[in-house]
Write a protein that holds these residues in place. Structure first.
Motif, PDB file in Angstrom:
ATOM      1  N   SER A 188       0.829  -1.198   0.000  1.00 44.05           N
ATOM      2  CA  SER A 188       0.000   0.000   0.000  1.00 44.05           C
ATOM      3  C   SER A 188       0.867   1.253   0.000  1.00 44.05           C
ATOM      4  O   SER A 188       2.082   1.194   0.229  1.00 44.05           O
ATOM      5  CB  SER A 188      -0.916   0.000   1.229  1.00 44.05           C
ATOM      6  OG  SER A 188      -0.139  -0.052   2.424  1.00 44.05           O
ATOM      7  N   VAL A 189       0.240   2.393  -0.250  1.00 42.22           N
ATOM      8  CA  VAL A 189       0.970   3.656  -0.298  1.00 42.22           C
ATOM      9  C   VAL A 189       1.728   3.909   0.987  1.00 42.22           C
ATOM     10  O   VAL A 189       2.872   4.373   0.973  1.00 42.22           O
ATOM     11  CB  VAL A 189      -0.011   4.817  -0.594  1.00 42.22           C
ATOM     12  CG1 VAL A 189       0.710   6.158  -0.517  1.00 42.22           C
ATOM     13  CG2 VAL A 189      -0.653   4.645  -1.972  1.00 42.22           C
ATOM     14  N   ASP A 190       1.119   3.538   2.132  1.00 40.21           N
ATOM     15  CA  ASP A 190       1.781   3.765   3.421  1.00 40.21           C
ATOM     16  C   ASP A 190       2.724   2.629   3.804  1.00 40.21           C
ATOM     17  O   ASP A 190       3.358   2.662   4.862  1.00 40.21           O
ATOM     18  CB  ASP A 190       0.756   3.998   4.534  1.00 40.21           C
ATOM     19  CG  ASP A 190      -0.170   2.809   4.749  1.00 40.21           C
ATOM     20  OD1 ASP A 190       0.091   1.720   4.181  1.00 40.21           O
ATOM     21  OD2 ASP A 190      -1.171   2.958   5.489  1.00 40.21           O
ATOM     22  N   GLY A 191       2.818   1.595   2.964  1.00 38.19           N
ATOM     23  CA  GLY A 191       3.743   0.499   3.216  1.00 38.19           C
ATOM     24  C   GLY A 191       3.318  -0.470   4.289  1.00 38.19           C
ATOM     25  O   GLY A 191       4.090  -1.363   4.647  1.00 38.19           O
ATOM     26  N   GLN A 192       2.098  -0.372   4.786  1.00 41.38           N
ATOM     27  CA  GLN A 192       1.660  -1.197   5.906  1.00 41.38           C
ATOM     28  C   GLN A 192       0.937  -2.479   5.504  1.00 41.38           C
ATOM     29  O   GLN A 192       0.792  -3.396   6.304  1.00 41.38           O
ATOM     30  CB  GLN A 192       0.744  -0.368   6.829  1.00 41.38           C
ATOM     31  CG  GLN A 192       1.435   0.811   7.480  1.00 41.38           C
ATOM     32  CD  GLN A 192       2.631   0.372   8.303  1.00 41.38           C
ATOM     33  OE1 GLN A 192       2.507  -0.386   9.259  1.00 41.38           O
ATOM     34  NE2 GLN A 192       3.817   0.847   7.916  1.00 41.38           N
ATOM     35  N   VAL A 193       0.459  -2.548   4.283  1.00 42.39           N
ATOM     36  CA  VAL A 193      -0.292  -3.712   3.810  1.00 42.39           C
ATOM     37  C   VAL A 193       0.335  -4.194   2.505  1.00 42.39           C
ATOM     38  O   VAL A 193       0.491  -3.408   1.564  1.00 42.39           O
ATOM     39  CB  VAL A 193      -1.783  -3.382   3.593  1.00 42.39           C
ATOM     40  CG1 VAL A 193      -2.516  -4.595   3.023  1.00 42.39           C
ATOM     41  CG2 VAL A 193      -2.430  -2.946   4.907  1.00 42.39           C
ATOM     42  N   GLY A 194       0.708  -5.470   2.466  1.00 42.06           N
ATOM     43  CA  GLY A 194       1.319  -6.040   1.275  1.00 42.06           C
ATOM     44  C   GLY A 194       0.568  -7.273   0.806  1.00 42.06           C
ATOM     45  O   GLY A 194      -0.170  -7.906   1.575  1.00 42.06           O
ATOM     46  N   LEU A 207      -2.467 -11.726   1.977  1.00 35.70           N
ATOM     47  CA  LEU A 207      -2.346 -10.299   2.282  1.00 35.70           C
ATOM     48  C   LEU A 207      -1.795 -10.133   3.696  1.00 35.70           C
ATOM     49  O   LEU A 207      -2.316 -10.735   4.650  1.00 35.70           O
ATOM     50  CB  LEU A 207      -3.710  -9.632   2.131  1.00 35.70           C
ATOM     51  CG  LEU A 207      -3.783  -8.128   2.264  1.00 35.70           C
ATOM     52  CD1 LEU A 207      -4.833  -7.554   1.311  1.00 35.70           C
ATOM     53  CD2 LEU A 207      -4.132  -7.715   3.697  1.00 35.70           C
ATOM     54  N   TRP A 208      -0.765  -9.329   3.824  1.00 39.51           N
ATOM     55  CA  TRP A 208      -0.095  -9.099   5.108  1.00 39.51           C
ATOM     56  C   TRP A 208      -0.453  -7.708   5.617  1.00 39.51           C
ATOM     57  O   TRP A 208      -0.203  -6.703   4.949  1.00 39.51           O
ATOM     58  CB  TRP A 208       1.420  -9.224   4.947  1.00 39.51           C
ATOM     59  CG  TRP A 208       2.257  -8.719   6.087  1.00 39.51           C
ATOM     60  CD1 TRP A 208       3.204  -7.743   6.044  1.00 39.51           C
ATOM     61  CD2 TRP A 208       2.238  -9.189   7.449  1.00 39.51           C
ATOM     62  NE1 TRP A 208       3.782  -7.566   7.277  1.00 39.51           N
ATOM     63  CE2 TRP A 208       3.211  -8.436   8.163  1.00 39.51           C
ATOM     64  CE3 TRP A 208       1.498 -10.150   8.119  1.00 39.51           C
ATOM     65  CZ2 TRP A 208       3.460  -8.637   9.522  1.00 39.51           C
ATOM     66  CZ3 TRP A 208       1.739 -10.348   9.477  1.00 39.51           C
ATOM     67  CH2 TRP A 208       2.702  -9.605  10.158  1.00 39.51           C
ATOM     68  N   ASP A 209      -1.078  -7.667   6.802  1.00 41.71           N
ATOM     69  CA  ASP A 209      -1.426  -6.407   7.473  1.00 41.71           C
ATOM     70  C   ASP A 209      -0.493  -6.248   8.666  1.00 41.71           C
ATOM     71  O   ASP A 209      -0.677  -6.872   9.703  1.00 41.71           O
ATOM     72  CB  ASP A 209      -2.895  -6.441   7.918  1.00 41.71           C
ATOM     73  CG  ASP A 209      -3.384  -5.095   8.421  1.00 41.71           C
ATOM     74  OD1 ASP A 209      -2.633  -4.444   9.176  1.00 41.71           O
ATOM     75  OD2 ASP A 209      -4.510  -4.689   8.074  1.00 41.71           O
ATOM     76  N   LEU A 241      -2.005 -12.264   8.728  1.00 41.24           N
ATOM     77  CA  LEU A 241      -1.872 -12.788   7.369  1.00 41.24           C
ATOM     78  C   LEU A 241      -3.236 -13.341   6.960  1.00 41.24           C
ATOM     79  O   LEU A 241      -3.787 -14.216   7.627  1.00 41.24           O
ATOM     80  CB  LEU A 241      -0.810 -13.884   7.306  1.00 41.24           C
ATOM     81  CG  LEU A 241      -0.496 -14.428   5.908  1.00 41.24           C
ATOM     82  CD1 LEU A 241       0.235 -13.368   5.069  1.00 41.24           C
ATOM     83  CD2 LEU A 241       0.356 -15.699   5.988  1.00 41.24           C
ATOM     84  N   PHE A 242      -3.756 -12.844   5.851  1.00 42.87           N
ATOM     85  CA  PHE A 242      -5.106 -13.173   5.384  1.00 42.87           C
ATOM     86  C   PHE A 242      -5.013 -13.840   4.028  1.00 42.87           C
ATOM     87  O   PHE A 242      -4.475 -13.267   3.076  1.00 42.87           O
ATOM     88  CB  PHE A 242      -5.934 -11.886   5.302  1.00 42.87           C
ATOM     89  CG  PHE A 242      -7.347 -12.064   4.821  1.00 42.87           C
ATOM     90  CD1 PHE A 242      -8.333 -12.548   5.666  1.00 42.87           C
ATOM     91  CD2 PHE A 242      -7.698 -11.718   3.517  1.00 42.87           C
ATOM     92  CE1 PHE A 242      -9.642 -12.692   5.219  1.00 42.87           C
ATOM     93  CE2 PHE A 242      -9.003 -11.854   3.060  1.00 42.87           C
ATOM     94  CZ  PHE A 242      -9.978 -12.347   3.921  1.00 42.87           C
ATOM     95  N   LEU A 243      -5.512 -15.072   3.936  1.00 38.73           N
ATOM     96  CA  LEU A 243      -5.514 -15.809   2.682  1.00 38.73           C
ATOM     97  C   LEU A 243      -6.949 -15.946   2.181  1.00 38.73           C
ATOM     98  O   LEU A 243      -7.879 -16.123   2.978  1.00 38.73           O
ATOM     99  CB  LEU A 243      -4.918 -17.209   2.863  1.00 38.73           C
ATOM    100  CG  LEU A 243      -3.394 -17.347   2.882  1.00 38.73           C
ATOM    101  CD1 LEU A 243      -2.800 -16.709   4.135  1.00 38.73           C
ATOM    102  CD2 LEU A 243      -2.985 -18.820   2.826  1.00 38.73           C
ATOM    103  N   ALA A 244      -7.124 -15.905   0.859  1.00 36.03           N
ATOM    104  CA  ALA A 244      -8.464 -16.039   0.281  1.00 36.03           C
ATOM    105  C   ALA A 244      -8.372 -16.754  -1.056  1.00 36.03           C
ATOM    106  O   ALA A 244      -7.370 -16.651  -1.775  1.00 36.03           O
ATOM    107  CB  ALA A 244      -9.114 -14.668   0.097  1.00 36.03           C
TER     108      ALA A 244
END
Length: 635
Positions: free
Chosen positions: A65-71, A127-129, A135-138
């Motif tokens: 993300s723009v803020d680098g917190q979510v990948g 997705l890493w928050d 860690l969120f998988l879908a």
């Protein structure tokens, strides 16, 4: 379309070895030959192999993300990403790329785990928050894209697009799961969520998995969607035809967005022909189409594909392959990572190979038979159900069970005289009968094929248990809807989608399936069953809808299927390989099989007394898996 991989320390923030992260990512380089990268931070590794399709310049992953917190690392396509992007921009979100990947990241920041409800497409992502240490998988609703995962003994969670990502990790222990072996011999594949190895799992379609730092065990995946067959749509059969065309058109239109060459498979069957006809109506340029033909006319549909290609002036490519094209056995074992016995994987591999010479993205007709009730087995099941509903099980079981025991297995006879299987089905309830009808190796033969020791390992478990679990969640009393639901949960995911994903990705080809669009499927589930199976005609409303657009012969000829001459292969050029495989020391050393039964199947098939080709091919492919597994040990 890509390959994803990753490691997550469930217990703390141990650093991961960069070489290990690269190794597990690069074993699936075929999924993404264009670019690759890994991201490392304490307790996390994310890996990505990219096949560039959309936003070629700025769509690299892992993407933050723009803020680098979510990948995120993401495999698939979000077909409504442009509409979602506009919706998120209206909420104040700022985008740095033009990719659908960034839309998922921003959707997570807007809606959290509910982001999956906004996505229309095929996808598997992790997705890493960082602020939530989550860690969120879908995985997408229909299971088009795969996701495998395991928890290693040291608390490392590992995931990847293919099972080979897990087996490439030095901490993964390859112990075969006996229940997976039972599913393979019953169905020809290992059904979700099981894998061939104990401790490894497939994330089920329409499920998410949420991991948080500090957990001491894996949580269960959570469902976020399911198809509900209501059959309560009051639309007339005539009006439904127009809506079918429009809804298919919408699903196809969304899947024609690409920044690379795009085309379609054209088998000459109803489904792929309808997709190509729809594409032609949406495109200003000739549609690129690809077909495969066989030199054996009993298996060759290329003339029907040519009719459609001529009608729509497509840029058509046809390649004819020999009916002895069986040299892919070991290649398939390497591709699929676990035993897989659908012999149509061979022509599927070839048609993907041919298509990749001309396009990067291909649309297919997969899912049409399941959604519109096109399989012959649906008609057979409905005929049997009429009897089952009139006679109680207590009467049917002894009556038809006796007839089944007395009636010979007449493989040589015309189909109407092969009544043994029908008698067996009539002695069962609907779910058991359907499981019986789709089985590769049916229960009586499996019981004789397995050794006493292996049956003890299985205990009471049989593949039928899986069908009963799904049937209990079907929420429908309509017999046709029930078996369509069972196919969505088993055959479509475990066989069709697995076959197409591995075969296409082996050639770095992206395949899109408009007839699996979840909004289309939701609407079709509201149609009365009589719109789909009508006067003995499967796909009734679908065929009627496309009568103005397709030749009559394409719509109403007998279904041929995408098959190969297994029986003759195994009596002829493959006989030696078959005998060596099924009677090999590798097979004997497993302790799973009753060797005299295998010997009997071989002798009866080679002698022409019975057609055991499906069972023998299933055994051959299991041995090919064992051979491939042994090569991993020696690597």
């Amino acid at each position: 379309m890509c390959g994803i991989s990753g490691l997550f320390d469930l217990r703390g923030v141990r650093p991961f070895d960069a070489d290990v992260a690269r190794r597990i990512n690069n074993v699936q380089a075929h999924r993404g030959p264009d670019e690759d990268d890994i991201h490392l931070e304490p307790g996390l590794a994310l890996g990505h192999r990219r096949l560039s399709v959309i936003d070629l310049a700025t769509g690299q992953q892992p993407l933050f993300s723009v803020d680098g917190q979510v990948g995120i690392v993401f495999n698939g396509e979000i077909y409504n990403f442009q509409a979602l992007r506009a919706e998120l921009q209206a909420k104040g979100h700022v985008f740095r790329t033009q990719s659908d990947t960034e839309v998922i990241v921003q959707a997570w920041q807007a809606w959290g785990p509910d982001c999956v409800h906004h996505l229309r497409g095929m996808f598997a992502f992790a997705l890493w928050d960082r602020p939530r240490q989550t860690l969120f998988l879908a995985r997408d609703r229909m299971g088009v894209k795969p996701m495998h995962y395991a928890l290693l003994p040291d608390g490392t969670f590992i995931f990847g697009s293919e099972l080979k990502v897990l087996t490439a990790h030095p901490g993964f222990q390859r112990r075969i799961d006996p229940l997976a072996v039972e599913e393979f011999f019953a169905l020809g594949y290992v059904a979700d969520p099981r894998c061939i190895y104990s401790g490894a799992h497939k994330l089920p379609p329409a499920h998410t998995l949420t991991l948080r730092r500090g957990m001491d065990q894996l949580p269960s995946p959570a469902p976020y969607w399911d198809v509900q067959f209501t059959g309560d749509n009051p639309i007339s059969f005539e009006d439904a035809q127009a809506e079918v065309r429009e809804r298919v058109r919408d699903a196809v239109r969304l899947r024609m967005i690409a920044d690379v060459p795009l085309g379609a498979f054209l088998s000459g069957g109803v489904d792929s022909s309808a997709v190509v006809a729809t594409m032609a109506g949406l495109s200003n340029e000739p549609v690129r189409t690809c077909a495969i033909g066989f030199d054996d006319p009993k298996f060759n549909e290329s003339a029907f594909a040519q009719q459609v290609a001529d009608r729509y002036h497509t840029d058509h490519r046809l390649e004819v392959v020999g009916s002895d094209d069986f040299g892919l056995i070991d290649t398939l074992a390497r591709l699929y990572d676990e035993p897989y016995a659908d012999s149509s994987a061979i022509p599927t591999y070839r048609v993907c190979q041919i298509a990749r010479h001309h396009v990067t993205v291909a649309l297919s007709g997969d899912g049409g038979d399941e959604s519109f009730a096109g399989y012959r087995r649906y008609r057979m099941h409905m005929g049997e159900e009429m009897v089952r509903q009139r006679l109680p099980l207590g009467l049917r079981r002894p009556l038809f069970g006796t007839l089944a025991a007395l009636y010979p297995k007449a493989d040589w006879a015309p189909r109407p005289l092969r009544a043994k299987t029908t008698f067996q089905a009539m002695a069962m309830d609907a779910v058991q009968a359907y499981c019986h009808s789709v089985s590769h190796v049916r229960t009586p033969l499996r019981e004789s094929l397995y050794s006493a020791a292996f049956k003890n390992q299985l205990g009471s478990y049989r593949a039928l248990d899986l069908f009963r679990e799904h049937a209990a969640r079907a929420r429908t009393h309509d017999p046709l809807s029930l078996v369509q639901y069972l196919d969505y949960k088993t055959w479509l995911v475990g066989d069709i989608n697995t076959k197409v994903d591995r075969a296409s990705m082996a050639h770095s080809l992206e395949v899109r399936e408009p007839l699996m669009d979840h909004q289309l499927i939701e609407w079709l589930a509201t149609l009365p069953s009589g719109h789909k199976l009508r006067a003995g005609e499967g796909k009734a409303v679908f065929k009627k809808a496309f009568e103005p657009l397709l030749p009559h012969d394409v719509l109403y000829r007998p279904k041929m299927g995408f098959s190969v001459p297994l029986a003759s292969w195994l009596r002829g050029p493959l006989a030696g390989r078959m005998r060596e495989s099924v009677l090999s020391d590798r097979m004997a050393d497993t302790g799973y099989f009753h060797r005299p039964t295998i010997g009997r199947l071989v002798d009866e098939h080679l002698g022409g007394r019975h057609d055991h080709s499906t069972a023998l091919w299933t055994l051959v492919m299991f041995d090919a898996f064992l051979r491939q597994s042994a090569s991993l040990d020696s690597a």
